[in-house]
Enzyme design. Structure first.
Site, PDB file in Angstrom:
ATOM      1  N   VAL A  55       3.959  -8.424  -3.885  1.00 57.88           N
ATOM      2  CA  VAL A  55       3.669  -7.106  -3.316  1.00 57.88           C
ATOM      3  C   VAL A  55       4.720  -6.117  -3.825  1.00 57.88           C
ATOM      4  O   VAL A  55       5.912  -6.312  -3.601  1.00 57.88           O
ATOM      5  CB  VAL A  55       3.759  -7.168  -1.767  1.00 57.88           C
TER       6      VAL A  55
ATOM      7  N   GLY B 116       1.794   5.853   1.080  1.00 58.35           N
ATOM      8  CA  GLY B 116       0.595   5.144   1.529  1.00 58.35           C
ATOM      9  C   GLY B 116      -0.018   4.192   0.524  1.00 58.35           C
ATOM     10  O   GLY B 116      -1.105   3.665   0.760  1.00 58.35           O
TER      11      GLY B 116
ATOM     12  N   LEU C 139       0.990   1.093  -0.495  1.00 58.93           N
ATOM     13  CA  LEU C 139       0.859  -0.268   0.059  1.00 58.93           C
ATOM     14  C   LEU C 139      -0.190  -0.308   1.168  1.00 58.93           C
ATOM     15  O   LEU C 139      -0.977  -1.253   1.256  1.00 58.93           O
ATOM     16  CB  LEU C 139       2.213  -0.781   0.586  1.00 58.93           C
TER      17      LEU C 139
ATOM     18  N   TYR D  28       5.744  -5.294   7.330  1.00 55.84           N
ATOM     19  CA  TYR D  28       4.370  -5.767   7.525  1.00 55.84           C
ATOM     20  C   TYR D  28       3.815  -5.675   8.944  1.00 55.84           C
ATOM     21  O   TYR D  28       2.617  -5.845   9.134  1.00 55.84           O
ATOM     22  CB  TYR D  28       4.251  -7.206   7.009  1.00 55.84           C
TER      23      TYR D  28
ATOM     24  N   PHE E 142       6.156 -18.872  -1.132  1.00 52.06           N
ATOM     25  CA  PHE E 142       5.303 -18.323  -2.188  1.00 52.06           C
ATOM     26  C   PHE E 142       5.537 -16.817  -2.285  1.00 52.06           C
ATOM     27  O   PHE E 142       6.138 -16.218  -1.427  1.00 52.06           O
ATOM     28  CB  PHE E 142       3.822 -18.609  -1.919  1.00 52.06           C
TER      29      PHE E 142
END
Ligand SMILES: CC(C)(COP(=O)(O)OP(=O)(O)OC[C@H]1O[C@@H](n2cnc3c(N)ncnc32)[C@H](O)[C@@H]1OP(=O)(O)O)[C@@H](O)C(=O)NCCC(=O)NCCS
Length: 399
Positions: free
Chosen positions: A82, A92, A94, A123, A399
């Site tokens: 990411v 904005g 993401l 998140y 990961f």
């Protein structure tokens, strides 16, 4: 209206997307030598890019499945890579990438997503919650003595770097996923693990433990020798076990490795009783406790119906501003989960529900922090039992 568009990336855009991610993390761009192995870790049709018209942001995932309380499993999107270009952040990008990714998961019938976060503040707003935490520990090898009742363990055999790389997938597959939150290791993960151990300056080794029924645990580690006069560290890269015998046998082995002063392990399950193996539990220092796995219930109704519960029913009212269709009341009981119009015992956001979901937090503690609103103590007690799990959740796979 944004001045950029978001779409699925083509395979020939993967390298540019990876380099964008690397620059966002202040890491060198990919070399031609690395690329074949890295591209083997990228599942096709799972990356999104934002364009203005240049590529300015990206998110990726690979398909996996997660073990739930009650030991069922569901498919998940395992989200990684990411990044948004540093000159295009905080407008904005993401947010829109996350939206596109959730829509894609929903369209493919994937009810949840998991990730590991570079920072804790990113998140939650997208409905991800800290579903599992891990502890980093350090053991003083010279002073740690095993208690007499600790099982002697089975047979240990040692693999060198080449055999480690070759046997890792089959060793992993041989062991059951015993904790909620553990995910399936897809073929897309192993090339990255191999790159990491090959890049290390000292050779990785794997100790394999065999019990009466065959392989029931392994630990992969390397030994770091910082400089003359400084302590030598044995660093655990991966430790998985399926029995108390294997757990004890592998620790017994680690303590026996010569020329080591301290043993360190990161992100171990919070309730793993390492210090209880030793006559002096203080020889195990907990250096850090941190978020280990973040979970997003993309389809709240499906996910609530997929896990097991214990005890008396509870009605929860979920607010999910990012995926509004999830908002509503759900009745949870040993018989399952269903939407309801009954009055709610508990009110919480989708982020907080993700924290409760794998059993990593108690509703009572979340209420103390103001994240859960309950009708009273009795409702919280029921919710503690309902969501509670026998062992703490743990993802166990980076990961
Ligand atoms: C983290 C990152 C992807 C965010 O991208 P972005 O396009 O700036 O995010 P958005 O503009 O959609 O942010 C949405 C909201 O989250 C907030 N936010 C985003 N990143 C944040 C961060 N790192 N810390 C705190 N808040 C953050 C924004 O301020 C914004 O809040 P607002 O809606 O109240 O204004 C980007 O900063 C980045 O690439 N960072 C470096 C790489 C990285 O850490 N990647 C994550 C790997 S797990």
């Amino acid at each position: 209206m944004s001045d950029y568009s978001v779409r699925l990336l083509r395979a020939d855009e993967d390298r540019a997307a990876l380099d964008l991610f690397r620059r966002a993390l202040h890491v060198k761009e990919t070399t031609d030598e690395e690329w074949p192995s890295i591209s083997a870790s990228m599942q096709p049709d799972r990356a999104f890019g934002a364009f203005d018209p240049e590529l300015i942001g990206t998110v990726r995932s690979f398909d996996s499945e997660v073990t739930l309380p009650g030991e069922g499993t569901v498919p998940i999107g395992a989200v990684s890579l990411v990044g948004v270009r540093a000159d295009r952040t905080r407008r904005g990008v993401l947010t829109n990438l996350m939206r596109a990714q959730f829509e894609d998961f929903a369209a493919r019938g994937v009810p949840a997503a998991m990730l590991h976060a570079s920072e804790g503040a990113i998140y939650g707003r997208f409905g991800y919650g800290i579903a599992a935490r891990g502890k980093s520990i350090e053991v003083d090898r010279h002073r740690a003595r095993l208690r007499p009742e600790v099982p002697s363990g089975g047979q240990i055999s040692l693999l060198d770097l080449e055999s480690t790389v070759e046997q890792w997938p089959s060793l992993w597959d041989a062991l059951p996923r015993t904790r909620p939150g553990m995910i399936d290791r897809s073929a897309y993960l192993w090339p990255g693990y191999e790159r990491d151990v090959r890049k290390a300056t000292t050779p990785a080794s794997t100790a394999v433990h065999r019990g009466p029924d065959g392989v029931d645990g392994y630990v992969t580690y390397l030994v770091e020798r910082p400089g003359p006069g400084e302590p030598v560290f044995l660093k655990i890269i991966s430790f998985h076990h399926a029995s108390p015998d294997a757990f004890a046998g592998l620790w017994r082995y680690l303590l026996s490795v010569d020329l080591v002063d301290r043993i360190i392990a990161e992100k171990r399950p919070l309730d793993e009783p390492i210090e209880l193996l030793f006559t002096d539990p203080r020889q195990v220092a907990v250096l850090k406790i941190r978020d280990e796995g973040w979970l997003r219930l993309v389809d709240v109704a499906a996910m609530l119906g997929a896990r097991a519960y214990r005890g008396e029913p509870v009605v929860i009212e979920v607010t999910d501003p990012f995926l509004e269709h999830n908002s509503g009341r759900y009745r949870l009981s040993e018989d399952g989960a269903a939407r309801t119009t009954d009055p709610a015992d508990l009110e919480l956001t989708a982020e907080t529900l993700a924290m409760l979901y794998l059993g990593g937090w108690r509703a009572s503690d979340l209420a103390v922090a103001g994240r859960v609103r309950a009708t009273g103590e009795a409702a919280l007690e029921r919710a503690d039992l309902l969501f509670g799990t026998r062992v703490n959740p743990w993802c166990g796979t980076f990961f």
